[in-house]
Motif scaffolding. Structure first.
Motif: not given
Length: 305
Positions: A6-12, A67-70
């Protein structure tokens, strides 16, 4: 070949997939193999900030990547320390089987702990009579008192001043936000101690022998003890009068109202709890409004016993 596709660029992006078992099956299998643990089918656990699954006799937590901001390495470090400390003080916590990081399409930090069989507190509470609830309240108070003691700093967090911990109040009227700051500026809330910070109905477990276990220490932090006590009263006990009598035998209704109000105003989730249980932005224009709604809720629950 990457195990996570999967692609994770941000929290959502992460939020949409964090509880999706097929998304994490290959990655989980590789983590277990790396740690020398037997492969097992992933099973759903209560939704969390991170990806958490049961796998045989273990619980696998895969932390949200950067990448999710964590900041996953800090979360892992906090949780490992917090579980060790609580366990060393005689608070029942799951044993840690393994931890580490897996370099895949992203760098995934993970923690593997023992699976404890039992009922979540929220389910166990449904079968308790008032006397049993009072005894349970007493037992949980003894456990939190063991934890809520002075501790060397382990997170770079100030619960009273860090801007990131104020965002849940931004939806409230300016009059409330100003009154909140003025109220806290004049209060002595006591020394900062170690708190779990998130003792909700899924993070407290009652096992088959009736023993109490505390789970998921990702929100552990140094804070005044009222930070913990409020959250137990509101989110774990749902303001149930019998539980509160066991946990706070020394407090009058007015004193308990004050303590819950203080805890709400400093807790990272306080704005959300105030919206869920005490009227939220549409009803709360001053701290006194919040106090009145807390007292009203306490009186309703007391009369329901």
């Amino acid at each position: 070949m990457n195990q996570f596709e999967e692609t994770v660029k941000e929290w959502k992006d992460w939020k949409q997939i964090s509880g999706n078992i097929p998304v994490f099956e290959k990655l989980a299998e590789e983590i277990l193999k790396t740690e020398g643990l037997p492969p097992a089918k992933l099973e759903a656990m209560p939704l969390s900030t991170n990806a958490v699954f049961r796998t045989g006799n273990y619980v696998l937590k895969i932390y949200a990547p950067r990448q999710a901001g964590m900041v996953p390495e800090e979360e892992l470090g906090t949780e490992r320390f917090a579980m060790w400390r609580a366990g060393s003080l005689g608070v029942p916590v799951p044993g840690i089987a393994a931890w580490g990081q897996m370099k895949d399409s992203y760098v995934f930090y993970y923690l593997i702990s023992d699976y404890i069989s039992g009922n979540s507190f929220q389910d166990a509470a449904k079968t308790m009579n008032p006397a049993e609830k009072r005894r349970m309240g007493e037992r949980i108070r003894k456990l939190t008192d063991r934890m809520n003691t002075p501790c060397a700093p382990f997170r770079d967090v100030d619960v009273l001043t860090d801007p990131d911990r104020q965002v849940r109040w931004q939806a409230y009227p300016e009059s409330f936000r100003k009154d909140r700051k003025a109220f806290l500026a004049g209060r002595c809330l006591g020394e900062r101690v170690f708190v779990h910070g998130d003792l909700n109905g899924n993070n407290v477990l009652v096992d088959d022998r009736g023993a109490i276990w505390f789970l998921d220490f990702a929100e552990a932090v140094l804070a005044p003890a009222v930070y913990e006590q409020m959250y137990v009263a509101v989110e774990l006990f749902q303001m149930d009068g019998a539980f509160l009598q066991g946990y706070f035998p020394e407090l009058s209704g007015e004193a308990l109202t004050e303590r819950i109000t203080e805890g709400l105003l400093i807790h990272d989730f306080g704005g959300d709890l105030a919206a869920r249980y005490f009227g939220g932005p549409s009803q709360l224009h001053t701290v006194e409004d919040l106090k009145r709604n807390v007292l009203r809720r306490l009186e309703e629950k007391e009369n329901a016993i």
